[in-house]
Design a protein around this motif. Structure first.
Motif, short mmCIF file in Angstrom:
data_model
loop_
_atom_site.label_atom_id
_atom_site.label_comp_id
_atom_site.label_asym_id
_atom_site.label_seq_id
_atom_site.Cartn_x
_atom_site.Cartn_y
_atom_site.Cartn_z
N VAL A 45 0.86 -1.18 0.00
CA VAL A 45 0.00 0.00 0.00
C VAL A 45 0.90 1.23 0.00
O VAL A 45 1.82 1.34 0.81
N THR A 46 0.65 2.15 -0.91
CA THR A 46 1.49 3.33 -1.04
C THR A 46 0.65 4.57 -1.24
O THR A 46 -0.51 4.48 -1.70
N GLU A 47 1.20 5.72 -0.92
CA GLU A 47 0.50 6.99 -1.13
C GLU A 47 0.71 7.52 -2.54
O GLU A 47 0.11 8.53 -2.92
N VAL A 57 -1.01 10.18 -7.18
CA VAL A 57 -1.26 10.34 -5.75
C VAL A 57 -2.47 9.48 -5.39
O VAL A 57 -3.54 9.62 -5.99
N ILE A 58 -2.29 8.58 -4.41
CA ILE A 58 -3.33 7.63 -4.03
C ILE A 58 -3.89 8.01 -2.66
O ILE A 58 -3.14 8.19 -1.70
N THR A 59 -5.21 8.13 -2.60
CA THR A 59 -5.90 8.44 -1.34
C THR A 59 -6.88 7.32 -1.04
O THR A 59 -7.80 7.05 -1.83
N GLN A 60 -6.66 6.63 0.07
CA GLN A 60 -7.53 5.51 0.42
C GLN A 60 -8.89 5.99 0.91
O GLN A 60 -9.02 7.06 1.50
N GLY A 61 -9.91 5.16 0.67
CA GLY A 61 -11.25 5.46 1.17
C GLY A 61 -11.34 5.27 2.68
O GLY A 61 -10.35 4.94 3.35
N ASN A 62 -12.52 5.46 3.24
CA ASN A 62 -12.72 5.39 4.69
C ASN A 62 -13.30 4.05 5.12
O ASN A 62 -13.90 3.33 4.32
N LYS A 92 -15.56 1.79 -1.37
CA LYS A 92 -15.18 2.75 -0.33
C LYS A 92 -14.74 4.08 -0.93
O LYS A 92 -14.51 5.04 -0.20
N GLY A 93 -14.61 4.12 -2.26
CA GLY A 93 -14.28 5.38 -2.91
C GLY A 93 -12.83 5.80 -2.81
O GLY A 93 -12.53 6.94 -2.45
N HIS A 94 -11.92 4.88 -3.17
CA HIS A 94 -10.51 5.26 -3.25
C HIS A 94 -10.32 6.25 -4.40
O HIS A 94 -11.05 6.21 -5.40
N LYS A 95 -9.31 7.10 -4.28
CA LYS A 95 -8.99 8.04 -5.35
C LYS A 95 -7.53 7.87 -5.76
O LYS A 95 -6.66 7.67 -4.92
N PHE A 96 -7.30 7.94 -7.07
CA PHE A 96 -5.92 8.08 -7.53
C PHE A 96 -5.89 9.17 -8.59
O PHE A 96 -6.62 9.14 -9.58
N ALA A 97 -5.08 10.19 -8.30
CA ALA A 97 -4.99 11.38 -9.14
C ALA A 97 -3.74 11.30 -10.00
O ALA A 97 -2.65 11.03 -9.51
N VAL A 98 -3.90 11.54 -11.30
CA VAL A 98 -2.81 11.45 -12.26
C VAL A 98 -2.50 12.84 -12.80
O VAL A 98 -3.42 13.56 -13.23
N SER A 99 -1.24 13.22 -12.77
CA SER A 99 -0.83 14.53 -13.30
C SER A 99 0.58 14.41 -13.85
O SER A 99 1.26 13.40 -13.65
N MET A 100 1.04 15.46 -14.54
CA MET A 100 2.41 15.54 -15.03
C MET A 100 3.18 16.47 -14.10
O MET A 100 2.67 17.52 -13.70
N THR A 101 4.40 16.12 -13.77
CA THR A 101 5.17 16.92 -12.82
C THR A 101 5.47 18.32 -13.32
O THR A 101 5.72 19.22 -12.53
N ASP A 102 5.44 18.52 -14.66
CA ASP A 102 5.73 19.85 -15.20
C ASP A 102 4.47 20.66 -15.47
O ASP A 102 4.53 21.76 -16.01
N GLY A 103 3.30 20.11 -15.10
CA GLY A 103 2.05 20.83 -15.29
C GLY A 103 1.45 20.69 -16.67
O GLY A 103 0.42 21.32 -16.96
#
Length: 372
Positions: A45-47, A57-62, A92-103
């Protein structure tokens, strides 16, 4: 021994894909993402992680129960890893957000795997493919997720800008900026299971050395610059930037930068700033005084080594040699008879200029010209 000078065909290939950059994130190889590989039947399990400019960025559900996290899981029998959550865990509604480091704006994300029960914001998720245009795409699970990989594409208009080189008056050579076609690659004797060590990342414009593919391999591979003429130059310097990871803190023992003078043997250059062992760190810049080699012709060589126990990744870009012209006092040479060099408006040398606006350096003078 594999030794070759990269051809102009590679440059054409790089140019053809520059407007549609893609990065594939392989969930089955978590170690390449900087995530610990779980043992069969176990999970990691990782953030989140960053890989080749893609940030997740991974955000676990509640209120999670046993084994309900969004996680990297290794199959009990085969040990093959995927990125997953169970049906109840996914709800539970986990979220994983995907982005580029340079915007850079993301225009599509294609997933490979068995299941992706989720919603996306913003944009449109149709099955295993997301489309839209956003700097960050957030996926929220609502059921089973089993993913092997994802390919993130950008439109190209927001690609990472390269560091501007020296002005044409001072610039002697600029490389590892948009290709490395004039550099010489020597990957040595490749072990079975490894097809290359040095490669060019056309999405983010850097040279990369790695002898890791599913496992570490022992290797010694070099990347050598073309000959750089320091005749009639003074206040000469070399600058470049680097990133590194997976060297376990030992990049200065595994890698080196060498210099050859007038075709002689390569000897080590002193590197003041080695990259930290972390891809999340900023690019590390170095500037080296080369004035001792004024009047000479030099080559610079990057040397990568690895072992069967440890094979790090080394990335290099924006290699620039600059130095002021020495005034010779010869004033009776007609400028029209002197050889001319052409640069684009960003200061990058152009060997065969076509239609457009360029900076022309001839007989020590720089003028703006239009080629029709």
């Amino acid at each position: 021994m594999k030794k070759f000078l990269l051809s102009a065909l590679a440059a054409i290939s790089c140019a053809s894909i520059a407007m549609a950059a893609e990065v594939t994130v392989d969930f089955t190889n978590p170690e390449a993402l900087g995530v610990a590989k779980p043992a069969p039947g176990e999970a990691t399990v990782t953030e989140g992680f960053t890989y080749e400019g893609v940030k997740v960025v991974i955000t676990q559900g509640n209120d999670l129960g046993s084994n309900q996290e969004l996680r990297f899981f290794a199959n009990n029998n085969t040990g093959v890893v995927d990125f997953r959550t169970s049906a109840n865990g996914g709800k539970k509604g986990h979220k994983f957000a995907v982005s580029m480091t340079d915007g850079t704006a993301i225009t599509s994300i294609s997933f490979d795997g068995k299941n992706l029960s989720a919603t996306a914001e913003p944009g449109t998720l149709d099955g295993m493919t997301w489309t839209g245009e956003a700097s960050t795409v957030t996926f929220t699970t609502n059921g089973v997720v089993n993913l092997n990989s994802m390919t993130v594409a950008t439109g190209g208009s927001g690609d990472t800008p390269v560091t501007p080189p020296a002005t044409p008056d001072d610039q002697i050579y600029a490389g590892l900026i948009d290709n490395y076609t004039d550099w010489t690659v020597d990957d040595g004797t490749l072990p079975e299971g490894l097809s290359f060590v040095w490669s060019w990342n056309s999405s983010y414009q850097y040279a990369k050395a790695s002898a890791f593919y599913k496992q570490a391999y022992a290797s010694r591979a070099t990347l050598t610059s073309p000959e750089i003429d320091l005749t009639n130059r003074e206040e000469i310097s070399l600058s470049f930037e680097m990133l590194a990871n997976y060297f376990n803190g030992g990049i200065s023992q595994a890698c080196s930068v060498l210099l050859s003078v007038d075709g002689g043997e390569f000897t080590p250059l002193t590197i003041a700033n080695w990259a930290t062992d972390d891809f999340k760190a900023p690019w590390t810049a170095n500037t080296i005084d080369l004035n001792a080699y004024a009047g000479k012709k030099i080559k610079v060589q990057f040397v990568y080594t690895s072992t069967a126990e440890a094979a790090g990744t080394w990335e290099i870009k924006n290699f620039i040699v600059k130095g002021k012209q020495v005034q010779t006092g010869i004033a009776d040479i007609e400028a029209a008879d002197a050889p001319a060099e052409y640069f684009n408006l960003q200061g990058v040398r152009v060997e065969n200029p076509s239609t457009g606006i360029y900076l022309r350096r001839q007989a020590g003078k720089v003028t703006k010209v239009i080629i029709r």
